[in-house]
Write a protein that holds these residues in place. Structure first.
Motif, PDB file in Angstrom:
ATOM      1  N   PRO A 260       0.824  -1.213   0.000  1.00 33.83           N
ATOM      2  CA  PRO A 260       0.000   0.000   0.000  1.00 33.83           C
ATOM      3  C   PRO A 260       0.856   1.261   0.000  1.00 33.83           C
ATOM      4  O   PRO A 260       1.900   1.320   0.656  1.00 33.83           O
TER       5      PRO A 260
ATOM      6  N   GLY B 167     -10.544  -1.088  -7.260  1.00 31.75           N
ATOM      7  CA  GLY B 167     -10.189  -0.461  -5.986  1.00 31.75           C
ATOM      8  C   GLY B 167      -8.813  -0.836  -5.477  1.00 31.75           C
ATOM      9  O   GLY B 167      -8.501  -0.614  -4.307  1.00 31.75           O
TER      10      GLY B 167
ATOM     11  N   ARG C 245      -5.670   0.069   1.789  1.00 25.53           N
ATOM     12  CA  ARG C 245      -6.939  -0.591   2.071  1.00 25.53           C
ATOM     13  C   ARG C 245      -7.185  -0.828   3.551  1.00 25.53           C
ATOM     14  O   ARG C 245      -7.863  -1.758   3.935  1.00 25.53           O
TER      15      ARG C 245
END
Length: 77
Positions: free
Chosen positions: A29, A61, A76
């Motif tokens: 991420p 996403g 996330r």
């Protein structure tokens, strides 16, 4: 590598390969994805293919794109 003999579109194959790297933690991420040019060279695909794969990953996403800064793995948490 994308499979030229597969009935699955190249951009879907590329998106799936990158999604797998994200899920496995190879791409973390907030980490930037490789540039379009790098992905083109690495996977032997056209720029349009890379862009379509990025669009698909955004739709799923998994990544976010910032104009002028690049595409990053979505946070996330």
């Amino acid at each position: 590598m994308v499979d030229e003999m597969s009935p699955v579109a190249f951009y879907v194959q590329l998106a799936d390969l990158l999604a797998k790297q994200i899920e496995e933690g190879k791409l973390k991420p907030r980490q930037p994805l490789p540039s379009e040019a790098t992905l083109q060279q690495e996977y032997g695909v056209a720029r349009g293919t890379v862009r379509a794969a990025m669009r698909l990953l955004r739709d799923r996403g998994l990544v976010v794109t910032f104009t002028g800064r690049g595409t990053y793995v979505a946070d996330r948490s």
